[in-house]
Design a protein around this motif. Structure first.
Motif, PDB file in Angstrom:
ATOM      1  N   GLU A  58       0.842  -1.202   0.000  1.00  0.00           N
ATOM      2  CA  GLU A  58       0.000   0.000   0.000  1.00  0.00           C
ATOM      3  C   GLU A  58       0.879   1.255   0.000  1.00  0.00           C
ATOM      4  O   GLU A  58       0.626   2.203  -0.735  1.00  0.00           O
ATOM      5  CB  GLU A  58      -0.910  -0.021   1.237  1.00  0.00           C
ATOM      6  CG  GLU A  58      -1.945   1.072   1.216  1.00  0.00           C
ATOM      7  CD  GLU A  58      -2.709   1.191   2.519  1.00  0.00           C
ATOM      8  OE1 GLU A  58      -2.928   0.165   3.185  1.00  0.00           O
ATOM      9  OE2 GLU A  58      -3.070   2.327   2.876  1.00  0.00           O
ATOM     10  N   GLN A  59       1.915   1.206   0.800  1.00  0.00           N
ATOM     11  CA  GLN A  59       2.844   2.350   0.878  1.00  0.00           C
ATOM     12  C   GLN A  59       3.587   2.563  -0.431  1.00  0.00           C
ATOM     13  O   GLN A  59       3.759   3.687  -0.887  1.00  0.00           O
ATOM     14  CB  GLN A  59       3.892   2.080   1.951  1.00  0.00           C
ATOM     15  CG  GLN A  59       3.488   2.502   3.332  1.00  0.00           C
ATOM     16  CD  GLN A  59       4.551   2.114   4.345  1.00  0.00           C
ATOM     17  OE1 GLN A  59       5.655   1.705   3.991  1.00  0.00           O
ATOM     18  NE2 GLN A  59       4.210   2.247   5.607  1.00  0.00           N
ATOM     19  N   TRP A  61       2.803   1.563  -3.513  1.00  0.00           N
ATOM     20  CA  TRP A  61       1.970   1.893  -4.670  1.00  0.00           C
ATOM     21  C   TRP A  61       1.431   3.318  -4.587  1.00  0.00           C
ATOM     22  O   TRP A  61       1.082   3.907  -5.606  1.00  0.00           O
ATOM     23  CB  TRP A  61       0.790   0.914  -4.777  1.00  0.00           C
ATOM     24  CG  TRP A  61       1.166  -0.421  -5.349  1.00  0.00           C
ATOM     25  CD1 TRP A  61       2.424  -0.830  -5.706  1.00  0.00           C
ATOM     26  CD2 TRP A  61       0.288  -1.516  -5.637  1.00  0.00           C
ATOM     27  NE1 TRP A  61       2.370  -2.109  -6.185  1.00  0.00           N
ATOM     28  CE2 TRP A  61       1.078  -2.566  -6.159  1.00  0.00           C
ATOM     29  CE3 TRP A  61      -1.075  -1.718  -5.497  1.00  0.00           C
ATOM     30  CZ2 TRP A  61       0.538  -3.784  -6.548  1.00  0.00           C
ATOM     31  CZ3 TRP A  61      -1.618  -2.934  -5.881  1.00  0.00           C
ATOM     32  CH2 TRP A  61      -0.814  -3.958  -6.405  1.00  0.00           C
ATOM     33  N   ARG A  62       1.353   3.824  -3.392  1.00  0.00           N
ATOM     34  CA  ARG A  62       0.721   5.137  -3.205  1.00  0.00           C
ATOM     35  C   ARG A  62       1.387   6.253  -4.028  1.00  0.00           C
ATOM     36  O   ARG A  62       0.692   6.986  -4.748  1.00  0.00           O
ATOM     37  CB  ARG A  62       0.737   5.481  -1.715  1.00  0.00           C
ATOM     38  CG  ARG A  62      -0.172   6.627  -1.345  1.00  0.00           C
ATOM     39  CD  ARG A  62      -0.095   6.849   0.151  1.00  0.00           C
ATOM     40  NE  ARG A  62      -1.136   7.750   0.616  1.00  0.00           N
ATOM     41  CZ  ARG A  62      -1.241   8.153   1.865  1.00  0.00           C
ATOM     42  NH1 ARG A  62      -0.397   7.718   2.775  1.00  0.00           N
ATOM     43  NH2 ARG A  62      -2.192   8.979   2.223  1.00  0.00           N
ATOM     44  N   CYS A  66      -0.967   8.128  -6.947  1.00  0.00           N
ATOM     45  CA  CYS A  66      -1.524   9.444  -6.609  1.00  0.00           C
ATOM     46  C   CYS A  66      -0.897  10.543  -7.454  1.00  0.00           C
ATOM     47  O   CYS A  66       0.264  10.472  -7.828  1.00  0.00           O
ATOM     48  CB  CYS A  66      -1.318   9.742  -5.135  1.00  0.00           C
ATOM     49  SG  CYS A  66      -2.141   8.575  -4.079  1.00  0.00           S
ATOM     50  N   TRP A  72      -4.120  11.442  -2.632  1.00  0.00           N
ATOM     51  CA  TRP A  72      -3.309  11.008  -1.497  1.00  0.00           C
ATOM     52  C   TRP A  72      -4.192  10.678  -0.292  1.00  0.00           C
ATOM     53  O   TRP A  72      -3.962   9.720   0.424  1.00  0.00           O
ATOM     54  CB  TRP A  72      -2.329  12.132  -1.154  1.00  0.00           C
ATOM     55  CG  TRP A  72      -1.240  11.778  -0.197  1.00  0.00           C
ATOM     56  CD1 TRP A  72      -1.184  12.104   1.134  1.00  0.00           C
ATOM     57  CD2 TRP A  72      -0.035  11.043  -0.469  1.00  0.00           C
ATOM     58  NE1 TRP A  72      -0.022  11.615   1.680  1.00  0.00           N
ATOM     59  CE2 TRP A  72       0.701  10.968   0.724  1.00  0.00           C
ATOM     60  CE3 TRP A  72       0.490  10.457  -1.622  1.00  0.00           C
ATOM     61  CZ2 TRP A  72       1.929  10.324   0.809  1.00  0.00           C
ATOM     62  CZ3 TRP A  72       1.711   9.814  -1.532  1.00  0.00           C
ATOM     63  CH2 TRP A  72       2.418   9.751  -0.332  1.00  0.00           C
ATOM     64  N   TRP A  75      -6.453   7.430  -0.928  1.00  0.00           N
ATOM     65  CA  TRP A  75      -5.754   6.218  -1.371  1.00  0.00           C
ATOM     66  C   TRP A  75      -5.979   5.023  -0.448  1.00  0.00           C
ATOM     67  O   TRP A  75      -6.379   3.950  -0.887  1.00  0.00           O
ATOM     68  CB  TRP A  75      -4.261   6.515  -1.518  1.00  0.00           C
ATOM     69  CG  TRP A  75      -3.445   5.269  -1.620  1.00  0.00           C
ATOM     70  CD1 TRP A  75      -2.693   4.697  -0.640  1.00  0.00           C
ATOM     71  CD2 TRP A  75      -3.331   4.393  -2.748  1.00  0.00           C
ATOM     72  NE1 TRP A  75      -2.113   3.549  -1.094  1.00  0.00           N
ATOM     73  CE2 TRP A  75      -2.483   3.328  -2.378  1.00  0.00           C
ATOM     74  CE3 TRP A  75      -3.864   4.403  -4.029  1.00  0.00           C
ATOM     75  CZ2 TRP A  75      -2.159   2.293  -3.246  1.00  0.00           C
ATOM     76  CZ3 TRP A  75      -3.540   3.367  -4.898  1.00  0.00           C
ATOM     77  CH2 TRP A  75      -2.705   2.336  -4.504  1.00  0.00           C
ATOM     78  N   SER A  76      -5.709   5.204   0.837  1.00  0.00           N
ATOM     79  CA  SER A  76      -5.766   4.067   1.760  1.00  0.00           C
ATOM     80  C   SER A  76      -7.154   3.437   1.766  1.00  0.00           C
ATOM     81  O   SER A  76      -7.295   2.209   1.775  1.00  0.00           O
ATOM     82  CB  SER A  76      -5.413   4.508   3.182  1.00  0.00           C
ATOM     83  OG  SER A  76      -4.085   4.929   3.188  1.00  0.00           O
ATOM     84  N   PHE A  79      -7.705   1.481  -1.426  1.00  0.00           N
ATOM     85  CA  PHE A  79      -6.895   0.264  -1.416  1.00  0.00           C
ATOM     86  C   PHE A  79      -7.578  -0.806  -0.567  1.00  0.00           C
ATOM     87  O   PHE A  79      -7.748  -1.948  -0.992  1.00  0.00           O
ATOM     88  CB  PHE A  79      -5.498   0.592  -0.873  1.00  0.00           C
ATOM     89  CG  PHE A  79      -4.532  -0.553  -0.946  1.00  0.00           C
ATOM     90  CD1 PHE A  79      -3.727  -0.734  -2.062  1.00  0.00           C
ATOM     91  CD2 PHE A  79      -4.431  -1.470   0.094  1.00  0.00           C
ATOM     92  CE1 PHE A  79      -2.835  -1.791  -2.142  1.00  0.00           C
ATOM     93  CE2 PHE A  79      -3.546  -2.530   0.023  1.00  0.00           C
ATOM     94  CZ  PHE A  79      -2.751  -2.698  -1.094  1.00  0.00           C
TER      95      PHE A  79
ATOM     96  N   GLN B  26       6.413   5.801   4.979  1.00  0.00           N
ATOM     97  CA  GLN B  26       5.842   6.160   3.684  1.00  0.00           C
ATOM     98  C   GLN B  26       6.835   6.972   2.853  1.00  0.00           C
ATOM     99  O   GLN B  26       7.033   6.724   1.661  1.00  0.00           O
ATOM    100  CB  GLN B  26       4.546   6.956   3.897  1.00  0.00           C
ATOM    101  CG  GLN B  26       3.859   7.414   2.628  1.00  0.00           C
ATOM    102  CD  GLN B  26       3.296   6.270   1.800  1.00  0.00           C
ATOM    103  OE1 GLN B  26       2.355   5.611   2.203  1.00  0.00           O
ATOM    104  NE2 GLN B  26       3.880   6.029   0.635  1.00  0.00           N
ATOM    105  N   HIS B 193       4.363  12.611  -3.617  1.00  0.00           N
ATOM    106  CA  HIS B 193       4.320  12.446  -2.162  1.00  0.00           C
ATOM    107  C   HIS B 193       3.847  13.753  -1.532  1.00  0.00           C
ATOM    108  O   HIS B 193       4.359  14.820  -1.861  1.00  0.00           O
ATOM    109  CB  HIS B 193       5.701  12.090  -1.611  1.00  0.00           C
ATOM    110  CG  HIS B 193       5.657  11.681  -0.174  1.00  0.00           C
ATOM    111  ND1 HIS B 193       5.670  10.355   0.234  1.00  0.00           N
ATOM    112  CD2 HIS B 193       5.538  12.409   0.966  1.00  0.00           C
ATOM    113  CE1 HIS B 193       5.578  10.307   1.546  1.00  0.00           C
ATOM    114  NE2 HIS B 193       5.500  11.533   2.008  1.00  0.00           N
TER     115      HIS B 193
END
Lengths: 393, 292
Positions: A58-59, A61-62, A66, A72, A75-76, A79, B26, B193
């Motif tokens: 998950e981390q 692919w984010r 995004c 952002w 996303w979670s 998922f 992250q 990010h």
């Protein structure tokens, strides 16, 4: 749907098929995932190796999936909803496949009537929070006290009376606005080989390079700026007579101008993408937005969310925020003043299109924001709007 | 392989920590992807959350030179990529004329006469560089379009020479404060990010590293105070840099913990509050509440 095990490599054939479905699911939910992203998802799985944990995937692919803060933030949830639907509350089945065509307005109205028949819930749109009967009654009273529909009814259903002449007028207005706003030369200059004015300073500077023996002339033209227009349209219950009209207006403007369009009542939603697509279903979808009128209007809250909390738009001196509302706000009257002050603080201008008879007769919060709004445009119908926008600059 | 990934992420965290930058899982993952996939990393977030500092820390961690391109309105490829050294070219022509030689255009339009600007320098750095394209949102759309080639293929085209391809792919970090919407084309070419303000414990850790002379109690209280202050409706929320400045100021004033009396810290608040309106809004009552 099969759920994904924690070990991604354990499910034979998982990556390609399931990842493609996941990408489609992301696109359905507003992310702009491309085929290249799908390839990267698989590449990342390869990099991570077998047995990699779900949280890690998950981390990883984010950042690939995004493109903005909005993506952002959701996303979670997306998922989890796709890969672990059984863990989420409720009975919504997530398939990842495209939904069949349906009449959205009918669907919303049906869900509304179902919600209304259920004990103690108000009509809702999407994931809007339910409100109690007392609150609805209170909101109806409040609406009667200040909303455009009750105080200043237009007395006709604008949507059903679109004549060819209206459409022509609408297009004329949009063109006029475009002509007035786009490519307006500013006081500033920029270098351009096609310019006709010499930039003396730059040209003189270039002589230094050649020890005074030669020069490169630097030509300049006026800098032209395209404003970024953000239309924020109130689709709350007090605006029900006008919302469809304003949405059609937004659609016409979006063909001629670079606009971002948001609709709001107690929540907000961006509909720019709908407006840019041209097929018969789209107008139905756009109109369906107004089918879910909900009591209460949070103008200040929604503008704050759009401009500052969710960073849905970028505010700068080129931004023009056009608010289409009767000014009836259930937030504190000072909230709107505070948020517009912040908008102005970033250099953006605020203009207000209202269906009411006069600005003076509008709500208390409108009286407080008068100094912060650059222009007020009466826009109860096309004729009024046409005469109003003549002064647009 | 999973262990490899874990150790890679751990080494990123440790490496950045050695450069006095604390990152979460992250962010470590995003940096790992930027390095492994060779894709630019677009960082967005409020001013002062550590976007630029991250690029510096990554450069220290990888022991690669940091090449910075500060964007501004009107920035073009002459400032960002290359420019011809006209003065030297003219001198060369004069010298050739004096020696009665013929000047070939290929000789004066060669790398020798090229002034390399940040992007070209980053592409030609033999061991790779960290290219920071700072505040990309301040540049014009035209420049953003020009960047696409450099960011997707790591090459630039110079008409007189041809295409210059990077020898070692640089690590590209773009930052944006969101003053203008970036194009989809650019976003699509980047990993994304969003940097948020750190939570209280992480901020306290950052403060401890950055201001080691400060009392631990004061560090924790300051982190808590700044975190609460950010939740107020401020025009300009204090970033981490402001937080560090404020703690330094408090330490200079000889404080070991935050006082109960708001008047005692009011003088140092100019480190945190940067606009007149915020200054008015954060009254003594608000301060008292925040301290309470």
């Amino acid at each position: 749907m099969k759920t994904c095990s924690n070990d991604y490599s354990a499910e034979p054939g998982l990556p390609v098929g399931r990842v493609a479905e996941f990408c489609r699911y992301l696109r359905e939910n507003g992310l702009q995932t491309t085929t290249r992203d799908a390839e990267l998802f698989i590449e990342v799985l390869g990099l991570a190796g077998p047995g990699v944990g779900v949280a890690r995937v998950e981390q990883l692919w984010r950042p690939i999936a995004c493109r903005s803060l909005k993506d952002w933030k959701i996303w979670s949830e997306l998922f989890q909803l796709f890969w672990f639907p059984h863990k989420t509350k409720g009975s919504v089945k997530v398939t990842g496949s495209t939904r069949k065509s349906r009449d959205l307005r009918q669907m919303i109205e049906k869900s509304q009537s179902m919600a209304e028949s259920a004990a103690g819930t108000a009509p809702v749109v999407g994931d809007s929070p339910a409100i109690s009967d007392d609150q609805i009654e209170q909101q109806k009273k409040q609406k009667a006290a200040g909303g455009a529909s009750s105080v200043d009814p237009i007395g006709r259903d604008i949507e059903s009376q679109w004549m060819p002449s209206d459409l022509t007028l609408l297009e004329r207005i949009a063109r006029a606005v475009r002509q007035q706003l786009l490519n307006v030369p500013t006081r500033r200059w920029r270098l351009s080989d096609r310019g006709r004015t010499l930039d003396i300073r730059k040209t003189a500077q270039s002589m230094i390079r050649f020890a005074g023996d030669g020069l490169i002339p630097s030509w300049q033209v006026r800098r032209r700026e395209t404003p970024q227009i953000v239309m924020v349209i109130d689709v709350s219950r007090s605006m029900e007579s006008y919302a469809a009209f304003y949405l059609r207006l937004a659609r016409a403007f979006s063909r001629w101008l670079p606009v971002r369009v948001f609709v709001f009542h107690v929540r907000y939603s961006e509909i720019t993408e709908f407006l840019l697509r041209d097929n018969p279903k789209i107008q139905e979808k756009i109109d369906a937005v107004t089918a879910g009128f909900q009591g209460g209007t949070k103008i200040a809250w929604c503008i704050r969310q759009i401009c500052f909390e969710d960073n849905a738009i970028s505010l700068n001196r080129r931004t023009r925020v056009w608010v289409f509302s009767d000014g009836y706000d259930t937030d504190q009257p000072t909230d709107l003043r505070d948020v517009l002050r912040r908008v102005r603080g970033r250099g953006a201008t605020v203009e207000w299109f209202y269906p009411n008879k006069t600005v003076a007769g509008m709500s208390q919060c409108i009286q407080l924001i008068k100094p912060l709004v650059k222009n007020w445009y009466s826009a109860a119908n096309l004729t009024e709007l046409e005469s109003s926008v003549r002064g647009l600059n | 392989m999973v262990d490899q990934l874990k150790s890679a992420l751990e080494s990123i965290r440790t490496g950045l920590r050695q450069s006095e930058y604390l990152c979460d899982d992250q962010l470590a993952g995003s940096i790992h992807l930027a390095i492994s996939l060779g894709r630019p990393l677009l960082l967005e977030g409020d001013a002062g959350v550590g976007k630029t500092a991250l690029a510096k820390a990554v450069s220290e961690m990888l022991d690669r030179p940091l090449i910075r391109l500060q964007c501004f309105e009107g920035l073009d490829h002459h400032d960002a990529v290359y420019e011809w050294n006209y003065g030297r070219q003219l001198t060369e022509i004069r010298l050739a004329e004096a020696a009665a030689k013929r000047v070939e255009s290929a000789s004066i339009y060669s790398e020798e006469f090229l002034i390399k600007k940040p992007i070209l320098r980053a592409l030609q750095e033999p061991d790779g560089a960290v290219l920071l394209i700072d505040e990309i949102d301040r540049s014009d759309e035209a420049f953003e379009a020009y960047l696409l080639e450099a960011l997707s293929d790591y090459q630039v085209s110079i008409p007189e020479i041809g295409t210059v391809q990077s020898t070692t792919v640089p690590i590209v970090i773009l930052t944006s404060n969101g003053t203008r919407d970036l194009s989809d084309a650019l976003r699509r070419r980047c990993l994304y990010h969003y940097l948020e303000y750190p939570d209280v414990s992480r901020e306290a850790e950052i403060l401890r590293i950055k201001v080691p002379e400060a009392d631990l109690r004061l560090v924790e209280q300051s982190a808590q105070f700044v975190n609460t202050l950010r939740k107020e409706d401020l025009e300009k929320k204090p970033g981490i840099a402001e937080s560090i400045d404020w703690l330094r100021a408090l330490t200079l004033h000889g404080m070991h913990s935050l006082p109960d009396d708001p008047l005692l810290i009011k003088g140092s608040l100019s480190c945190l509050i940067k606009t007149a309106r915020d200054r008015t809004d954060v009254s003594e009552d608000v301060l008292q509440r925040l301290l309470g």
